[in-house]
Design a protein around this motif. Sequence first.
Motif, PDB file in Angstrom:
ATOM      1  N   PRO A   4     106.392  55.442   8.509  1.00  0.00           N
ATOM      2  CA  PRO A   4     105.962  54.145   8.769  1.00  0.00           C
ATOM      3  C   PRO A   4     106.287  53.051   7.645  1.00  0.00           C
ATOM      4  N   GLN A   5     106.811  51.892   8.155  1.00  0.00           N
ATOM      5  CA  GLN A   5     107.330  50.832   7.141  1.00  0.00           C
ATOM      6  C   GLN A   5     106.239  49.805   7.132  1.00  0.00           C
ATOM      7  N   GLU A   6     106.006  49.059   6.294  1.00  0.00           N
ATOM      8  CA  GLU A   6     104.914  48.294   5.781  1.00  0.00           C
ATOM      9  C   GLU A   6     105.655  46.867   5.672  1.00  0.00           C
ATOM     10  N   VAL A   7     104.696  45.749   6.202  1.00  0.00           N
ATOM     11  CA  VAL A   7     105.371  44.568   5.789  1.00  0.00           C
ATOM     12  C   VAL A   7     104.033  43.787   5.244  1.00  0.00           C
ATOM     13  N   HIS A   8     103.872  43.130   4.260  1.00  0.00           N
ATOM     14  CA  HIS A   8     102.603  42.581   3.740  1.00  0.00           C
ATOM     15  C   HIS A   8     102.661  40.794   4.083  1.00  0.00           C
ATOM     16  N   ARG A   9     101.709  40.777   4.870  1.00  0.00           N
ATOM     17  CA  ARG A   9     101.491  39.117   5.066  1.00  0.00           C
ATOM     18  C   ARG A   9      99.893  38.675   4.894  1.00  0.00           C
ATOM     19  N   GLN A  45      94.293  42.064   9.470  1.00  0.00           N
ATOM     20  CA  GLN A  45      93.950  41.288   8.373  1.00  0.00           C
ATOM     21  C   GLN A  45      95.195  40.715   7.690  1.00  0.00           C
ATOM     22  N   GLY A  46      96.207  40.480   8.130  1.00  0.00           N
ATOM     23  CA  GLY A  46      97.168  39.772   7.371  1.00  0.00           C
ATOM     24  C   GLY A  46      98.292  40.961   7.089  1.00  0.00           C
ATOM     25  N   ARG A  47      98.065  42.204   7.142  1.00  0.00           N
ATOM     26  CA  ARG A  47      99.011  43.356   6.812  1.00  0.00           C
ATOM     27  C   ARG A  47      99.509  43.944   8.237  1.00  0.00           C
ATOM     28  N   ARG A  48     100.954  44.085   8.037  1.00  0.00           N
ATOM     29  CA  ARG A  48     101.682  44.665   9.059  1.00  0.00           C
ATOM     30  C   ARG A  48     102.115  46.026   8.905  1.00  0.00           C
ATOM     31  N   THR A  49     102.203  47.012   9.763  1.00  0.00           N
ATOM     32  CA  THR A  49     102.489  48.208   9.612  1.00  0.00           C
ATOM     33  C   THR A  49     103.256  48.571  10.849  1.00  0.00           C
ATOM     34  N   PHE A  50     104.691  49.034  10.716  1.00  0.00           N
ATOM     35  CA  PHE A  50     105.442  49.748  11.815  1.00  0.00           C
ATOM     36  C   PHE A  50     105.582  50.977  11.755  1.00  0.00           C
ATOM     37  N   GLN A  51     105.781  51.746  13.048  1.00  0.00           N
ATOM     38  CA  GLN A  51     106.149  53.146  12.941  1.00  0.00           C
ATOM     39  C   GLN A  51     107.199  52.727  13.945  1.00  0.00           C
ATOM     40  N   SER A 249     108.594  42.689  16.219  1.00  0.00           N
ATOM     41  CA  SER A 249     107.987  41.551  15.192  1.00  0.00           C
ATOM     42  C   SER A 249     107.551  40.428  16.093  1.00  0.00           C
ATOM     43  N   ASP A 250     108.392  40.165  16.912  1.00  0.00           N
ATOM     44  CA  ASP A 250     107.804  38.782  17.686  1.00  0.00           C
ATOM     45  C   ASP A 250     106.688  38.792  18.566  1.00  0.00           C
ATOM     46  N   LEU A 251     106.338  40.400  18.979  1.00  0.00           N
ATOM     47  CA  LEU A 251     105.310  40.708  19.633  1.00  0.00           C
ATOM     48  C   LEU A 251     104.083  40.533  18.942  1.00  0.00           C
ATOM     49  N   LEU A 252     104.308  40.860  17.561  1.00  0.00           N
ATOM     50  CA  LEU A 252     103.181  40.946  16.705  1.00  0.00           C
ATOM     51  C   LEU A 252     102.878  39.360  16.502  1.00  0.00           C
TER      52      LEU A 252
END
Length: 355
Positions: A4-9, A45-51, A249-252
């Motif tokens: 999994p890759q995580e992107v913080h927002r 809650q502002g945190r994105r995680t991608f598998q 990413s656009d869908l999120l």
Amino acid sequence: MTAPQEVHRASAGRPPRDDGESARLLADAARAIDAPGLVIALSHQGRRTFQLGEGLRPGDAPHYELGSASKPFTGLLLAALVARGRLRYEDSAAELLAPGHPVHPGVRAITLRHLITHTSGLRSLPIDFYPQALPRWSTAPYSRYPAERVVRAFLRARPRHRPGTRWHYSNFAVSVLGHTLAAATGTPWETLLRREVLDPLGLHGTRLLPGPPDGPDGDAVGHRRDGTPLPPLDIGGFNAAGAVRATPSDLLTFLEAHLPAAAAPSRPLAAALAEVRRPLLRRGLGHAHTHTLTWFRHPSASGPVCFHAGATLGQQMFLGFRPDTGTAVAAMCGRRVHRADPFITTVHALLTEKL
């Protein structure tokens, strides 16, 4: 399947959690589904995680066919036009589409709200759709049913029941809505959706026509159950019901816009986004399930879940969000799932997990 890759927002005033629970849940879900081209994207809650599937990164994952999960985009477009005073939900679709054209009284009674909420009384697809589609059922059933034929079928239709009295899922109805909005505004549906919804929300990785296969800006390739690749979807005249293609990413981003934390009055489409979250009608066994203007809204032990699924000949899509927890999930894969497949149940369950 890669890690999994995580992107913080970060959400305003609330830092994202860093306990790895989201990553673990997505990895478990991916193992349960085990489908080609699988991507699961979660925002909490502002945190994105991608598998992500092998070789994919959040910024360059391909465009996936949304199929029926395109309908929330069309519903939001309608809500945006109503919020701006361009149209009313109670407007007669027939009068906007073909003023003065003779139609059955039941067709004249069909409003824009009926079309988007599947309460128009129209069939799932036009009655003359199937004879022309059957020879191409497994490759391109919609391709030879263009927009003008959809419109003609609507103007000749006889609703199966009085509009507004029963819920019956209809690709036909939502497609008619798209053509009606285009006629009422004098703007092609694709241009209208881009101008009113996609650009205001910053959805620059979303498009309405096929692109090249694979590659950083390409389309995901769908597959038959036996693994045979399929050509891109040709949706014919049913654009508003199933033409959208988008990156994970656009869908999120699209789903995050529906969360109350992102719905400040100054935000783009704030009034329309609030409107499409509002429950409108009850449906299902015992009327236990509600439906908003465009989302299915089902109860769960931990709160209501809003979602919409979609499928094309070789791809599957799920979009969902929980307003009360600030959680959104977009999942997609390059295979059409079947009744026993765990795709929908597995990703739907992610919305009820305690993160």
